[in-house]
Design a protein around this motif. Structure first.
Motif, mmCIF file in Angstrom:
data_model
loop_
_atom_site.group_PDB
_atom_site.id
_atom_site.type_symbol
_atom_site.label_atom_id
_atom_site.label_comp_id
_atom_site.label_asym_id
_atom_site.label_seq_id
_atom_site.Cartn_x
_atom_site.Cartn_y
_atom_site.Cartn_z
ATOM 1 N N ASN A 1 -6.106 -10.528 9.248
ATOM 2 C CA ASN A 1 -5.783 -10.153 7.862
ATOM 3 C C ASN A 1 -4.313 -9.767 7.674
ATOM 4 O O ASN A 1 -3.777 -9.879 6.575
ATOM 5 C CB ASN A 1 -6.645 -8.964 7.433
ATOM 6 C CG ASN A 1 -8.012 -9.407 6.966
ATOM 7 O OD1 ASN A 1 -8.123 -10.253 6.089
ATOM 8 N ND2 ASN A 1 -9.050 -8.858 7.565
ATOM 9 N N TYR B 1 -7.035 -14.451 -2.303
ATOM 10 C CA TYR B 1 -7.114 -13.052 -2.743
ATOM 11 C C TYR B 1 -7.385 -12.144 -1.566
ATOM 12 O O TYR B 1 -7.933 -12.563 -0.552
ATOM 13 C CB TYR B 1 -8.240 -12.909 -3.784
ATOM 14 C CG TYR B 1 -7.953 -13.775 -4.974
ATOM 15 C CD1 TYR B 1 -7.267 -13.265 -6.071
ATOM 16 C CD2 TYR B 1 -8.300 -15.119 -4.970
ATOM 17 C CE1 TYR B 1 -6.940 -14.079 -7.136
ATOM 18 C CE2 TYR B 1 -7.979 -15.945 -6.040
ATOM 19 C CZ TYR B 1 -7.305 -15.415 -7.117
ATOM 20 O OH TYR B 1 -6.962 -16.220 -8.165
ATOM 21 N N GLU B 2 -7.052 -10.855 -1.754
ATOM 22 C CA GLU B 2 -7.393 -9.845 -0.758
ATOM 23 C C GLU B 2 -8.905 -9.641 -0.804
ATOM 24 O O GLU B 2 -9.431 -9.220 -1.836
ATOM 25 C CB GLU B 2 -6.729 -8.502 -1.102
ATOM 26 C CG GLU B 2 -5.226 -8.555 -1.302
ATOM 27 C CD GLU B 2 -4.462 -8.493 0.014
ATOM 28 O OE1 GLU B 2 -5.095 -8.488 1.078
ATOM 29 O OE2 GLU B 2 -3.224 -8.456 -0.053
ATOM 30 N N VAL B 3 -9.590 -9.953 0.267
ATOM 31 C CA VAL B 3 -11.049 -9.776 0.259
ATOM 32 C C VAL B 3 -11.507 -8.877 1.389
ATOM 33 O O VAL B 3 -12.337 -7.998 1.205
ATOM 34 C CB VAL B 3 -11.785 -11.139 0.362
ATOM 35 C CG1 VAL B 3 -13.287 -10.942 0.224
ATOM 36 C CG2 VAL B 3 -11.290 -12.100 -0.701
ATOM 37 N N ASN C 1 -9.338 -7.145 3.514
ATOM 38 C CA ASN C 1 -8.372 -6.128 3.914
ATOM 39 C C ASN C 1 -8.879 -4.723 3.578
ATOM 40 O O ASN C 1 -9.895 -4.561 2.906
ATOM 41 C CB ASN C 1 -7.047 -6.366 3.201
ATOM 42 C CG ASN C 1 -6.090 -7.121 4.108
ATOM 43 O OD1 ASN C 1 -5.932 -6.749 5.261
ATOM 44 N ND2 ASN C 1 -5.487 -8.159 3.594
ATOM 45 N N TYR D 1 -11.707 -15.617 4.623
ATOM 46 C CA TYR D 1 -12.206 -14.311 4.209
ATOM 47 C C TYR D 1 -13.722 -14.226 4.378
ATOM 48 O O TYR D 1 -14.292 -13.150 4.315
ATOM 49 C CB TYR D 1 -11.777 -13.968 2.777
ATOM 50 C CG TYR D 1 -12.445 -14.747 1.673
ATOM 51 C CD1 TYR D 1 -13.725 -14.422 1.245
ATOM 52 C CD2 TYR D 1 -11.791 -15.788 1.033
ATOM 53 C CE1 TYR D 1 -14.343 -15.119 0.220
ATOM 54 C CE2 TYR D 1 -12.386 -16.482 0.004
ATOM 55 C CZ TYR D 1 -13.663 -16.151 -0.398
ATOM 56 O OH TYR D 1 -14.261 -16.846 -1.411
ATOM 57 N N LYS E 1 -3.142 -12.644 -2.977
ATOM 58 C CA LYS E 1 -2.348 -12.386 -1.766
ATOM 59 C C LYS E 1 -1.439 -13.588 -1.514
ATOM 60 O O LYS E 1 -1.680 -14.684 -2.025
ATOM 61 C CB LYS E 1 -3.242 -12.090 -0.569
ATOM 62 C CG LYS E 1 -4.107 -13.239 -0.062
ATOM 63 C CD LYS E 1 -4.839 -12.782 1.191
ATOM 64 C CE LYS E 1 -6.057 -13.552 1.639
ATOM 65 N NZ LYS E 1 -6.115 -14.984 1.633
ATOM 66 N N ARG F 1 -6.679 -3.616 -1.304
ATOM 67 C CA ARG F 1 -7.389 -4.524 -2.212
ATOM 68 C C ARG F 1 -7.486 -3.978 -3.613
ATOM 69 O O ARG F 1 -7.429 -4.708 -4.584
ATOM 70 C CB ARG F 1 -8.810 -4.747 -1.698
ATOM 71 C CG ARG F 1 -8.906 -5.807 -0.655
ATOM 72 C CD ARG F 1 -10.159 -5.647 0.159
ATOM 73 N NE ARG F 1 -11.371 -5.738 -0.627
ATOM 74 C CZ ARG F 1 -12.582 -5.570 -0.129
ATOM 75 N NH1 ARG F 1 -12.736 -5.300 1.137
ATOM 76 N NH2 ARG F 1 -13.635 -5.670 -0.897
ATOM 77 N N TRP F 2 -7.728 -2.672 -3.717
ATOM 78 C CA TRP F 2 -8.027 -2.098 -5.029
ATOM 79 C C TRP F 2 -6.777 -1.697 -5.792
ATOM 80 O O TRP F 2 -6.796 -1.655 -7.021
ATOM 81 C CB TRP F 2 -8.956 -0.885 -4.873
ATOM 82 C CG TRP F 2 -10.351 -1.234 -4.484
ATOM 83 C CD1 TRP F 2 -10.855 -2.503 -4.328
ATOM 84 C CD2 TRP F 2 -11.417 -0.336 -4.203
ATOM 85 N NE1 TRP F 2 -12.178 -2.437 -3.955
ATOM 86 C CE2 TRP F 2 -12.544 -1.110 -3.872
ATOM 87 C CE3 TRP F 2 -11.533 1.052 -4.186
ATOM 88 C CZ2 TRP F 2 -13.778 -0.553 -3.546
ATOM 89 C CZ3 TRP F 2 -12.754 1.613 -3.861
ATOM 90 C CH2 TRP F 2 -13.866 0.814 -3.547
ATOM 91 N N LYS G 1 -7.241 -9.120 -6.332
ATOM 92 C CA LYS G 1 -5.801 -9.026 -6.097
ATOM 93 C C LYS G 1 -5.286 -10.251 -5.330
ATOM 94 O O LYS G 1 -5.675 -10.485 -4.187
ATOM 95 C CB LYS G 1 -5.533 -7.758 -5.272
ATOM 96 C CG LYS G 1 -4.197 -7.173 -5.581
ATOM 97 C CD LYS G 1 -4.116 -5.722 -5.208
ATOM 98 C CE LYS G 1 -2.735 -5.237 -5.585
ATOM 99 N NZ LYS G 1 -2.019 -4.631 -4.493
#
Ligand code: NDP
Length: 619
Positions: A37, A449-451, A453, A566, A207, A458-459, A205
């Protein structure tokens, strides 16, 4: 009569399964990056604008809000909307949907790239069709239609009055003195909320790929989740990218997004480079209009019945004789296995035998899909590089009729970066691959996307602090700890949604509707009963997690043999991070039945309830 194209998979005895499996493992091994990641660059810091800037709608100034509300829902995408609709049904009207987009829709607000469509059967995927009376125009709906339907849902449930758009929640702090959450935003809001629901969705989000020299490139760069029509020409719903006719463009990624975008770039750009690390599985599309007569004739409850049938076919098992209503890429393996069993007179097969049959069918389907590449791509070397070598659900399956033929255009070149595990580097004028520099004007990131991490990354919320200031990020650093997947000890009056330790339906919005119903029930019961604080006890949470783990289905053998993505935490099996979290092993509908029994008992068992009277006066 089946609507599905009758393309037939090669028989098992014509496939050298051990050799193909060895190839699958080799293809996985050469892609595993030790950085896992950490190879990705977050869209924060100097890249924050990629996430935070809205290229579609101006941010309208407004005064900060400082009042009190019953519920703050973080998110106005499918999940936030489904929760809001269920709160309304439970009699709670006093809430905010807070979202950094400029309208309802979430991913369907942000993603406006050319060719955007849903890859799932719209009759399942688009929520609340019976309640809104909406008929999707086609089996696979366009993004613009889905976003319009989001607005229909929002109007139907009167959600616009409660929406705070272009607003990012930054801090969420529990205040035991008043038994409320303090919610702070980037717009200066300071809202006191009795309950908070986190409904930000799993792919929120964007990436970026970590490529050497990212800051050297002087040309245009953007992510597919923020498409720049100003630069490319065309507009959302009119993908005529006429401004690219003198541009050399590169796109990084060949996932579900890129598969939809590439045909439009190939058609309009002067030169297109498609930078591929791992190919997708891409079946034919077979999109078709919805038949209005068929739609009008559906009985009450048809959508839930279709969703359940789809869930069985895509994620569990069709029952003997259960038809496959959806009939597409997602259900082919189940449908074929069931056809086999029917031909044998429905023998009583063990789960192990069923899994073995599915595996053989998986090889047959993938072989068919690889043959499809040969049939559609003229250059044999390019065709070989485009073939997916992994099991069917290692990556999100796609369907598209125009992606492969795009590689037959003279202005399109595939840049296969599997061997180098990504692009070598960027330069001022372009990119370098195998020592050769390719000049480009524009680089488009279809890099996902950040999945998997860490959640704080992510948030993008700076602080979520429960009792004694405990951060949810620390509390969940090594994995989720929840009660029913939706609440956590130490985080009173807070609800979580999505893929945590809950049931996961193949149709996301079904998961969100059911979670919204459960949250609406607990919140409205608390208000009705004069309860200020609901919080799972440590004992109830421990017992829940113990049961969840005792019934968990171990699919690590499958997942760990996949090429990295991911779906399998980028091949890092040392940490158990999965898009679906820790799903309820007894199946989605067993999970739902369990929650329903819990609600029907009416005891709110497992939750400690602090009455309103115990409220300490605010200082
Ligand atoms: P994905 O994460 O699926 O794909 C990202 C792509 O970027 C992959 O091809 C990845 O390659 C590639 N990539 C990342 N880093 C590098 C690098 N350094 N060099 C080269 N390539 C790189 O993102 P998508 O936006 O395509 O899709 C995300 C999800 O969104 C889908 O899985 C799906 O759930 C959803 N979606 C749904 C649609 C729908 O129809 N409902 C349509 C579009 C998206 P590699 O595979 O090797 O990591």
């Amino acid at each position: 009569m089946s609507l599905y194209n009758p393309t037939v998979c090669p028989p098992a005895d014509q496939i050298d399964i051990p050799a193909i499996r060895a190839k699958y493992l080799a293809e996985r091994d050469r892609r595993i990056k030790k950085e896992a990641n950490d190879q990705y660059v977050p869209t924060s810091g100097k890249y924050a604008d990629i996430y935070e800037h809205d290229p579609y709608n101006p941010v309208v100034p407004r005064d900060p809000i400082t009042g009190e509300t019953d519920v703050v829902i973080l998110g106005a995408g499918y999940c936030g909307m489904m929760v809001a609709a269920q709160l309304k049904k439970a009699g709670i009207d006093d809430f905010y949907n807070v979202d950094h987009g400029g309208d309802f829709g979430g991913t369907w607000y942000w993603n406006r790239y050319p060719g955007i469509q849903c890859d799932n059967d719209a009759l399942c995927y688009m929520p609340l069709l019976e309640e809104t009376g909406y008929m999707p125009s086609r089996k696979f709906a366009d993004g613009i239609e889905i976003q319009a339907h989001c607005r229909i849902i929002a109007k139907h449930f009167g959600l616009y009055d409660n929406a705070l758009f272009h607003t990012l929640i930054k801090t969420v702090n529990w205040d035991p003195a008043i038994n409320r959450w303090h919610v702070g935003t980037n717009r200066g809001d300071q809202i006191k909320a009795r309950f908070v629901v986190l409904a930000m969705g799993p792919l929120n989000k964007p990436k970026l790929p970590g490529i050497l020299g990212m800051d050297d490139f002087k040309g245009k760069m953007f992510h597919t989740a923020r498409w720049d029509y100003e630069y490319t020409g065309g507009e959302w719903g009119r993908p005529e990218l006429e401004k690219l006719k003198d541009k050399r463009v590169a796109i990084i990624g060949t996932g579900a997004t890129a598969v939809q975008v590439v045909p439009y770039l190939g058609k309009y750009a002067k030169q297109l480079y498609v930078i591929q690390r791992t190919p997708s599985t891409i079946d034919f599309r077979n999109n078709r209009p919805t038949d209005p007569e068929w739609f009008a004739a559906q009985p009450d409850g048809w959508q839930n019945a279709r969703i359940e049938n789809f869930h069985h076919a895509a994620m569990e098992r069709l029952s003997p004789g259960e038809p496959d209503l959806v009939e597409d890429i997602w259900t082919e393996i189940s449908r074929n296995v069931n056809a086999e069993l029917e031909a044998e007179g429905w023998p009583d097969v063990t789960p192990e035998e069923f899994a073995r049959r599915r595996e053989v069918m998986d090889y047959r389907v993938m072989e068919r899909l690889r043959a499809r590449v040969d049939a559609m791509v003229n250059d044999p070397e390019t065709a070989e590089a485009l073939k997916p070598y992994y099991r069917y659900l290692c990556k999100r399956p796609c369907s598209n009729d125009d992606f492969y033929p795009t590689f037959n255009r003279p202005n399109v070149k595939l840049i296969d970066v599997a061997e180098t595990q990504g692009l070598e580097r960027l330069t001022e004028n372009g990119f370098v691959h195998k020592g050769e520099e390719y000049e480009i004007d524009c680089l488009i990131f279809a890099s996902g996307y950040e999945v998997t991490n860490d959640l704080d990354r992510r948030w993008g919320i700076d602080v979520i602090a429960g009792r004694e200031g405990l951060s949810i990020y620390d509390y969940w650093r090594e994995g989720f700890q929840t009660f029913q997947g939706m609440m956590a000890h130490n985080f009173p009056n807070m609800f979580f949604t999505g893929f945590t330790q809950a049931g996961a339906n193949a149709t996301n919005s079904k998961t969100f509707i059911d979670q919204g119903r459960h949250i609406g029930y607990i919140a409205s019961e608390a208000i009705k009963r004069g309860v200020a604080v609901v919080e799972p006890t440590q004992e109830a949470q421990d017992a829940y997690i113990a049961h969840l783990r005792s019934v968990a289905v171990d699919n690590s053998a499958y997942v760990n043999e996949c090429t990295p993505s991911y779906f399998n935490n980028e091949g890092d099996a040392t940490k158990k991070r999965h898009i679906f979290g820790e799903p309820w092993g007894e199946g989605y509908y067993a999970f739902e039945a369990m929650l329903q029994r819990w609600r029907e008992a009416g005891e709110l068992k497992g939750l400690s309830l602090t009455p309103e009277a115990a409220l300490e006066p605010a200082e």
